[in-house]
Design a protein around this motif. Structure first.
Motif, PDB file in Angstrom:
ATOM      1  N   ALA A  91       5.471  -5.534   1.001  1.00 43.18           N
ATOM      2  CA  ALA A  91       4.963  -4.320   0.781  1.00 43.18           C
ATOM      3  C   ALA A  91       5.629  -3.816  -0.600  1.00 43.18           C
ATOM      4  O   ALA A  91       5.220  -3.020  -1.218  1.00 43.18           O
ATOM      5  N   TRP A  92       7.158  -3.913  -0.305  1.00 40.41           N
ATOM      6  CA  TRP A  92       8.175  -3.575  -1.500  1.00 40.41           C
ATOM      7  C   TRP A  92       7.593  -4.043  -2.748  1.00 40.41           C
ATOM      8  O   TRP A  92       7.478  -3.425  -3.821  1.00 40.41           O
ATOM      9  N   TRP A  93       7.224  -5.319  -2.916  1.00 38.97           N
ATOM     10  CA  TRP A  93       6.835  -6.045  -3.896  1.00 38.97           C
ATOM     11  C   TRP A  93       5.360  -5.492  -4.561  1.00 38.97           C
ATOM     12  O   TRP A  93       5.088  -5.365  -5.731  1.00 38.97           O
ATOM     13  N   PHE A  94       4.598  -5.277  -3.549  1.00 41.37           N
ATOM     14  CA  PHE A  94       3.148  -4.715  -3.978  1.00 41.37           C
ATOM     15  C   PHE A  94       3.436  -3.375  -4.433  1.00 41.37           C
ATOM     16  O   PHE A  94       2.875  -2.986  -5.531  1.00 41.37           O
ATOM     17  N   ALA A  95       4.157  -2.494  -3.941  1.00 50.76           N
ATOM     18  CA  ALA A  95       4.357  -1.194  -4.172  1.00 50.76           C
ATOM     19  C   ALA A  95       5.018  -1.025  -5.663  1.00 50.76           C
ATOM     20  O   ALA A  95       4.670  -0.244  -6.329  1.00 50.76           O
ATOM     21  N   ARG A  96       5.988  -2.052  -5.962  1.00 52.23           N
ATOM     22  CA  ARG A  96       6.676  -1.882  -7.028  1.00 52.23           C
ATOM     23  C   ARG A  96       5.983  -2.232  -8.239  1.00 52.23           C
ATOM     24  O   ARG A  96       6.034  -1.586  -9.390  1.00 52.23           O
ATOM     25  N   ALA A  97       4.799  -2.927  -8.161  1.00 52.57           N
ATOM     26  CA  ALA A  97       3.894  -3.378  -9.004  1.00 52.57           C
ATOM     27  C   ALA A  97       2.552  -2.687  -9.312  1.00 52.57           C
ATOM     28  O   ALA A  97       2.063  -2.457 -10.430  1.00 52.57           O
ATOM     29  N   ILE A  98       2.335  -1.808  -8.127  1.00 50.92           N
ATOM     30  CA  ILE A  98       0.971  -1.076  -8.429  1.00 50.92           C
ATOM     31  C   ILE A  98       1.152  -0.090  -9.093  1.00 50.92           C
ATOM     32  O   ILE A  98       2.377   0.548  -9.387  1.00 50.92           O
ATOM     33  N   SER A  99       0.047   0.607  -9.754  1.00 48.39           N
ATOM     34  CA  SER A  99       0.100   2.013 -10.521  1.00 48.39           C
ATOM     35  C   SER A  99       0.391   3.005  -9.764  1.00 48.39           C
ATOM     36  O   SER A  99       0.195   2.958  -8.305  1.00 48.39           O
ATOM     37  N   ILE A 100       0.696   4.080 -10.307  1.00 51.00           N
ATOM     38  CA  ILE A 100       0.711   5.247  -9.439  1.00 51.00           C
ATOM     39  C   ILE A 100      -0.310   6.076  -8.725  1.00 51.00           C
ATOM     40  O   ILE A 100      -0.355   6.569  -7.888  1.00 51.00           O
ATOM     41  N   THR A 101      -1.478   5.464  -8.959  1.00 52.68           N
ATOM     42  CA  THR A 101      -2.722   5.740  -8.398  1.00 52.68           C
ATOM     43  C   THR A 101      -3.045   5.074  -7.408  1.00 52.68           C
ATOM     44  O   THR A 101      -4.294   5.294  -6.892  1.00 52.68           O
ATOM     45  N   GLY A 102      -2.511   3.927  -7.198  1.00 48.52           N
ATOM     46  CA  GLY A 102      -2.860   2.793  -6.309  1.00 48.52           C
ATOM     47  C   GLY A 102      -2.112   3.082  -4.790  1.00 48.52           C
ATOM     48  O   GLY A 102      -1.274   4.100  -4.642  1.00 48.52           O
ATOM     49  N   LYS A 103      -2.638   2.434  -3.972  1.00 46.25           N
ATOM     50  CA  LYS A 103      -2.019   2.666  -2.509  1.00 46.25           C
ATOM     51  C   LYS A 103      -1.786   1.213  -1.872  1.00 46.25           C
ATOM     52  O   LYS A 103      -2.661   0.369  -2.019  1.00 46.25           O
ATOM     53  N   VAL A 104      -0.934   1.259  -1.227  1.00 45.72           N
ATOM     54  CA  VAL A 104      -0.396  -0.015  -0.435  1.00 45.72           C
ATOM     55  C   VAL A 104      -0.289   0.518   1.053  1.00 45.72           C
ATOM     56  O   VAL A 104       0.507   1.306   1.491  1.00 45.72           O
ATOM     57  N   VAL A 105      -1.156  -0.208   2.016  1.00 44.29           N
ATOM     58  CA  VAL A 105      -1.290   0.287   3.329  1.00 44.29           C
ATOM     59  C   VAL A 105      -0.378  -1.044   4.029  1.00 44.29           C
ATOM     60  O   VAL A 105      -0.681  -2.050   4.169  1.00 44.29           O
ATOM     61  N   MET A 106       0.447  -0.418   4.667  1.00 51.26           N
ATOM     62  CA  MET A 106       1.347  -1.287   5.665  1.00 51.26           C
ATOM     63  C   MET A 106       0.823  -1.221   7.089  1.00 51.26           C
ATOM     64  O   MET A 106       0.631  -0.064   7.669  1.00 51.26           O
ATOM     65  N   THR A 107       1.079  -2.466   7.769  1.00 46.66           N
ATOM     66  CA  THR A 107       0.626  -2.356   9.116  1.00 46.66           C
ATOM     67  C   THR A 107       1.605  -3.183  10.049  1.00 46.66           C
ATOM     68  O   THR A 107       2.102  -4.079   9.459  1.00 46.66           O
ATOM     69  N   ASP A 108       2.240  -2.634  11.034  1.00 41.88           N
ATOM     70  CA  ASP A 108       3.028  -3.249  11.837  1.00 41.88           C
ATOM     71  C   ASP A 108       3.028  -2.755  13.338  1.00 41.88           C
ATOM     72  O   ASP A 108       2.739  -1.478  13.506  1.00 41.88           O
ATOM     73  N   TYR A 109       3.072  -3.574  14.407  1.00 41.03           N
ATOM     74  CA  TYR A 109       2.992  -2.947  15.668  1.00 41.03           C
ATOM     75  C   TYR A 109       4.383  -2.297  16.138  1.00 41.03           C
ATOM     76  O   TYR A 109       4.232  -1.492  17.334  1.00 41.03           O
ATOM     77  N   SER A 110       5.515  -2.461  15.392  1.00 37.13           N
ATOM     78  CA  SER A 110       6.646  -1.737  15.868  1.00 37.13           C
ATOM     79  C   SER A 110       6.704  -0.517  15.177  1.00 37.13           C
ATOM     80  O   SER A 110       6.958  -0.638  13.932  1.00 37.13           O
TER      81      SER A 110
END
Length: 209
Positions: free
Chosen positions: A70-89
């Motif tokens: 997610a860090w790599w996606f977030a680093r590359a996405i525009s400020i108007t984009g969104k990265v959704v992280m999912t984890d059971y923990s």
């Protein structure tokens, strides 16, 4: 177990990809100390390039661990984009929040705790879907998420060569799941799919409509 890439090649490539971001280095150190599987830096850089080229509005990860991919996606996405992280923990998500806060990227993330597939179904018009959950679930996850993808979406899946077990005659549920997923995706006419022998195998599939 078959090495996907000669270790000497990996060492050479890593030498060409130095990083000094303290949050990223901390995540890499945590993964090594805990024996926790992450996509690793070479795959992360590849995710960054794909994200910059695609310029997605919405990235959804099915299986995020403590946030390395997610860090790599977030680093590359525009400020108007969104990265959704999912984890059971909750512990993994709490650690991810800490690292994204340090990196100044936290506003680009949604942090969700629970079943990745149930959470993923809540989103629509997904531009990049990243699959890295239990391997026997890959095909089920893909079939469930196709209606939620945007036109011309990218699907990226990690571990699709599964330590080389896909060609070794292994018949455990995880290996069967990966083989089934690979056959399913490469056989579809609505996606153009390629598998890169990078780290443990990365699939990239482009939705044709």
């Amino acid at each position: 177990m078959i090495p996907i890439t000669d270790p000497r090649i990996e060492e050479y490539l890593m030498g060409l990809a130095p990083e000094d971001n303290p949050s990223l280095l901390a995540m890499e150190s945590r993964a090594k100390a805990l024996g926790f599987p992450i996509v690793d830096r070479l795959v992360g850089r590849f995710l960054y390039i794909l994200t910059r080229l695609k310029q997605p509005r919405l990235v959804v990860e099915l299986g995020s661990g403590f946030g390395y991919s997610a860090w790599w996606f977030a680093r590359a996405i525009s400020i108007t984009g969104k990265v959704v992280m999912t984890d059971y923990s909750p512990t993994n998500i709490a650690y991810a929040k800490e690292k994204f806060q340090e990196s100044g990227l936290i506003d680009r993330l949604e942090f969700r705790v629970g079943d990745a597939l149930e959470i993923g179904r809540e989103y629509h018009d997904i531009d990049i879907l990243f699959i890295d959950l239990d391997k026997h679930q890959y095909r089920e996850a893909m079939e469930a998420m196709i209606p939620h993808l945007a036109p011309h979406a990218l699907v990226i899946a990690d571990n699709v060569l599964w330590y080389g077990k896909v060609v070794e005659g292994e018949d455990d549920p995880e290996t069967r799941g990966i083989r089934d997923f690979n056959d399913f995706m490469t056989g579809r006419k609505d996606f153009f799919t390629s598998i890169l022998p990078l780290r443990d195998g990365v699939m990239v599939a482009y939705r044709l409509s």
